[in-house]
Motif scaffolding. Structure first.
Motif, PDB file in Angstrom:
ATOM      1  N   TYR A 109     101.479  -0.356 -51.313  1.00  0.00           N
ATOM      2  CA  TYR A 109     101.683  -1.948 -51.505  1.00  0.00           C
ATOM      3  C   TYR A 109     100.355  -2.334 -52.452  1.00  0.00           C
ATOM      4  O   TYR A 109     100.350  -3.083 -53.277  1.00  0.00           O
ATOM      5  N   ARG A 110      99.054  -1.610 -51.952  1.00  0.00           N
ATOM      6  CA  ARG A 110      97.870  -2.296 -52.522  1.00  0.00           C
ATOM      7  C   ARG A 110      98.002  -1.569 -53.937  1.00  0.00           C
ATOM      8  O   ARG A 110      97.533  -2.171 -54.719  1.00  0.00           O
TER       9      ARG A 110
ATOM     10  N   ASN B  48      92.381  -6.796 -55.644  1.00  0.00           N
ATOM     11  CA  ASN B  48      92.179  -6.046 -54.217  1.00  0.00           C
ATOM     12  C   ASN B  48      90.703  -6.125 -53.865  1.00  0.00           C
ATOM     13  O   ASN B  48      90.247  -5.385 -54.665  1.00  0.00           O
TER      14      ASN B  48
ATOM     15  N   ARG C 294     100.026  -3.670 -55.811  1.00  0.00           N
ATOM     16  CA  ARG C 294      99.304  -4.893 -56.487  1.00  0.00           C
ATOM     17  C   ARG C 294      98.317  -5.015 -57.571  1.00  0.00           C
ATOM     18  O   ARG C 294      98.281  -5.877 -58.273  1.00  0.00           O
TER      19      ARG C 294
ATOM     20  N   PHE D 271      97.411  -8.062 -59.588  1.00  0.00           N
ATOM     21  CA  PHE D 271      96.597  -8.820 -58.458  1.00  0.00           C
ATOM     22  C   PHE D 271      95.397  -8.206 -58.434  1.00  0.00           C
ATOM     23  O   PHE D 271      94.947  -6.802 -58.433  1.00  0.00           O
TER      24      PHE D 271
ATOM     25  N   GLY E 286     106.939 -10.301 -56.256  1.00  0.00           N
ATOM     26  CA  GLY E 286     105.811  -9.987 -55.624  1.00  0.00           C
ATOM     27  C   GLY E 286     105.550  -8.389 -55.513  1.00  0.00           C
ATOM     28  O   GLY E 286     106.565  -7.605 -55.481  1.00  0.00           O
ATOM     29  N   ALA E 287     104.419  -7.992 -55.154  1.00  0.00           N
ATOM     30  CA  ALA E 287     104.030  -6.498 -54.753  1.00  0.00           C
ATOM     31  C   ALA E 287     104.864  -6.066 -53.733  1.00  0.00           C
ATOM     32  O   ALA E 287     105.313  -4.686 -53.804  1.00  0.00           O
ATOM     33  N   TRP E 288     104.976  -6.874 -52.820  1.00  0.00           N
ATOM     34  CA  TRP E 288     105.780  -6.150 -51.318  1.00  0.00           C
ATOM     35  C   TRP E 288     107.229  -6.021 -51.710  1.00  0.00           C
ATOM     36  O   TRP E 288     107.697  -4.889 -51.611  1.00  0.00           O
TER      37      TRP E 288
END
Lengths: 311, 463
Positions: free
Chosen positions: B224-225, B235, B228, B233, B85-87
């Motif tokens: 983090y964004r 946003n 993503r 992902f 995951g991105a985090w």
């Protein structure tokens, strides 16, 4: 047929250039598809869209029932992609590289070591597990890169120009590896513009040209509406065979070679059975009658106009 | 364990490197302790300086190089193909990639705390603990900002190994310096001036400590964004809008004494107005300006597909709308009586002379919005060229020339009336200041629209 890879209306643009123009196709499971076309046809862009690395402007990409555009990370658990210019962490050992990939691709901690050993074994690099990646030869690096992409036993494997830079021995090894992966249940797409490289292991072919899909065919059998290659082997030489085949309207490109006859036949399996019945009824002693695997080069050349083949 | 953290630990640590840091640091500090006649404060100061060298100077370099390293090694595509995951990817990379920096820096920090304790300033004393936490925060903030900047450059596809790492490092160093409160060494924190933030007067070291960790949180969130987006992902632009609003409130808190003096709505809005303008430029240059993405955005708007339009929304646009809103409010309802008087005082300083000579600040605020619009369109036009190359650098130079040397030269030659053609000029009439950038913006819009349409006319793919 449930498609393992299902692409619908894929459109991908670069400024002033439509790289993929409404590309749609479906691929069955446990096949090796040669993705061919001239340079700049959109092969790499298509693979990157299937892998979920680049987002298309429009269209759908489904891999093993997962919508890649909506759930790119979930799709990566069941997919492996080896880009044309791949990299490896030179300071890590082969084992560490494989363990890292196993972990990042979602394998549980208890499974990672076994998965790494298994992938290394399948690519015949198990004896190099503790060697630093930076010290491997080009061929071994290629094998490690493929091992990384299959460490999580993906259902789909995408390879972009996997044999570029490999010596002939390594290319043979790559072909064997891909055939074995298919036998183990993997669905593979291999992109290349060097057809001889794909000849040995491809079961299907997709031809891209100017961002459009211009041909899709099963290399093992005839495509509906087109002529497939057949081979007939006689028990003993028989002069009746040639006029008999020449009289058949759906037979073309007849070549007689001793006991063998090679020709192209336009028709489905029922028509093929009827042809065989007519030959047998004429009293010709037939030892073998089979579809001849069509050469990739021939299939590619017959599927697209000559100008598209020139690089 | 986070796989990305584990990979970085494998790369960062070896038995030799584990020994190297404590041996080198120990030898240096003990020798200094001997040479400095056993004065612990000297050892504390040296270990503190060593910590800043390691955690801030080297740490920002490492953090700024993390993504550039992946791109140079051509391993980033494989990372993007992972199921992390991105985090996980963000914190695994940020903490893992700087783990050796923190190992060595942590030793220096430990030596500093021990030496201060031995010098009679134990950690449990309030200001010591605050200073210790602030040192830690500055290191983390610098690294987080450097990492975030490298992700911005990666997204713009301008992340080249050395240049990208250096640019990211400079951004990290600037952030660390800005939040250090001026002079971050332990001999000074108790002397830091108190800071008034709205009605609260806070001791300086505590204010900068809190600010550092708040901006650290925003920076990690920003990284983090961006991660993503790298991992495909989608946003919504809420994070960036949230940061803009936070910065506006933060700035108004610091401007509170001036707001109290000036009274009225204008005083409250000038800070947010300036922040909105600044963030519009920041977002404009930080984002990739892909002509096709803008075309898709326009198509989504035209098709009333608001969900898709929000996903494709250029990040400068919400900040521009905030600037337009605050600018218009200032123009219509701003009371600048006190502020004009203050600026009249400043007119004794040549640079501010124009403001003291009767400039209409309300109309000028609106003019600034139109000049901002013109600048945005100019940057887009340059970026929408078919061969983009170093478009942002060219656009930046273009704006610099328009806003700085040209007005100065024109004024020098007595051609002040021509200045509004290039840049806002407070002494020109409101009509000129508003009409000229509007006309220019209209012309630029016409050209930008042409480029957007041209981008949709596709050539056949070439062999």
């Amino acid at each position: 047929m449930v498609a393992m890879i299902d692409i619908g209306g894929l459109v991908f643009d670069y400024p002033g250039l439509r790289a993929l123009d409404h590309v749609s196709f479906a691929l069955e499971a446990e096949t090796i598809t040669a993705l061919v076309g001239p340079n700049g046809a959109g092969k790499t862009t298509l693979l990157r869209c299937i892998a979920g690395l680049d987002a298309p402007f429009a269209g759908t990409v489904n891999v093993a029932g997962v919508d890649v555009l909506r759930e790119p990370r979930a799709s990566h658990r069941m997919m492996g992609f080896l880009p044309d210019s791949y990299g490896l962490y030179d300071e890590l050992s082969v084992r560490q590289c494989l363990l890292h990939c196993a972990a990042t691709l979602g394998l549980a901690r208890a499974e990672q070591a076994a998965a790494a050993e298994s992938a290394a074994g399948r690519l015949a690099i198990a004896d190099r597990m503790d060697q630093k990646t930076g010290t491997l030869s080009r061929g071994l690096r290629q094998r490690l890169a493929i091992a990384e992409t299959i460490v999580h036993r993906p259902r789909v494997l995408l390879l972009d120009e996997p044999a570029s830079g490999l010596d002939p021995e390594a290319r043979v090894g790559l072909a064997e590896t891909l055939r074995r992966l298919r036998e183990e249940g993997m669905t593979v797409i291999v992109s290349s513009h060097i057809l001889s490289e794909l000849e040995d292991y491809s079961t299907h072919m997709l031809v891209l040209r100017d961002g459009r899909l211009v041909d899709q065919r099963d290399l093992a059998g005839p495509v509906a509406g087109s002529a497939g290659a057949l081979r007939l082997r006689l028990v003993r030489p028989d002069e009746r065979l040639e006029p008999l085949l020449k009289a058949e309207p759906d037979v073309s490109a007849l070549i007689l070679d001793g006991l063998n006859a090679h020709f192209r036949f336009r028709g489905d399996e029922t028509a093929r059975a009827a042809l065989l019945r007519r030959i047998l009824d004429a009293g010709v002693a037939v030892a073998e009658f089979a579809a001849e695997r069509e050469g990739l080069q021939a299939a590619y050349m017959s599927g697209i106009p000559p100008k598209a083949v020139a690089n | 364990m986070n796989p990305e953290l584990r990979r970085n630990l494998w790369l960062q640590f070896s038995p030799g490197r584990l020994l190297l840091a404590p041996v080198c640091l120990g030898l240096v500090l003990v020798s200094v302790w001997i040479v400095a006649f056993h004065v612990y404060n000297v050892v504390a100061l040296l270990s503190e300086g060593t910590y800043y060298l390691l955690a801030v100077l080297w740490g920002t370099r490492r953090a700024g190089d993390l993504m550039a390293e992946e791109v140079a090694q051509r391993t980033w595509d494989a990372q993007r193909m992972s199921a992390l995951g991105a985090w996980q990817m963000t914190w695994g990379k940020l903490l893992g990639g700087t783990s050796y920096v923190w190992y060595a820096g942590g030793l220096a920090l430990g030596a500093h705390v021990a030496a201060r304790s031995l010098a009679g300033f134990p950690l449990w004393q309030g200001s010591e603990a605050v200073h210790f936490a602030h040192m830690l925060g500055i290191g983390l903030l610098g690294q987080a900002v450097a990492f975030q900047t490298s992700l911005v450059l990666l997204r713009k596809q301008t992340l080249r190994r050395r240049l990208g790492a250096t640019a990211s490092q400079v951004a990290g160093l600037l952030a660390a310096w800005a939040l250090s409160g001026g002079f971050p060494f332990s001999i000074a924190p108790s002397q830091m001036a108190p800071v008034q933030w709205f009605d609260w007067t806070v001791q300086g070291d505590r204010f900068w400590l809190a600010s550092t960790y708040l901006f650290l949180a925003w920076s990690v969130f920003g990284a983090y964004r961006l991660m993503r987006l790298e991992l495909q992902f989608r946003n919504l632009p809420l994070g960036w809008i949230g940061f803009a609003l936070y910065l506006m409130v933060y700035a108004d808190g610091l401007l509170y004494p001036a707001i109290l003096y000036s009274e009225g709505l204008a005083a409250w809005l000038i800070g947010p107005f300036a922040i909105a303008i600044a963030l519009t430029y920041v977002a404009l240059f930080a984002e990739p300006k892909d002509v096709l993405r803008y075309r898709w955005f326009a198509q989504a708007l035209a098709g009333s597909d608001l969900g898709q339009a929000l996903l494709l929304l250029p990040q400068w646009l919400p900040c521009f709308l905030l600037a337009a809103l605050t600018g218009l409010t200032l123009c219509l309802f701003g009371d600048f009586a006190r502020l004009s008087a203050l600026l009249a005082l400043l007119s004794r300083v040549p640079m501010f002379a124009s403001f003291g000579q009767g400039a209409n600040l309300g109309e000028f605020s609106l003019a600034l919005v139109f000049y901002l619009l013109r600048d945005v369109l100019l940057v887009l036009l340059i970026n929408f060229r078919s061969r983009r190359g170093r478009a942002d650098m060219g656009a930046f130079l273009c704006l610099m020339l328009l806003h700085l040397p040209l007005p100065v030269i024109l004024r020098f030659f007595g051609l002040s009336d021509v200045i509004p053609v290039f840049a806002p000029y407070p002494l020109s009439s409101g009509l000129v200041n508003i009409a000229l950038p509007l006309v220019e913006a209209f012309g630029l819009w016409w050209l930008v629209r042409g480029r957007l349409q041209a981008a949709g006319r596709f050539a056949a793919a070439t062999a």
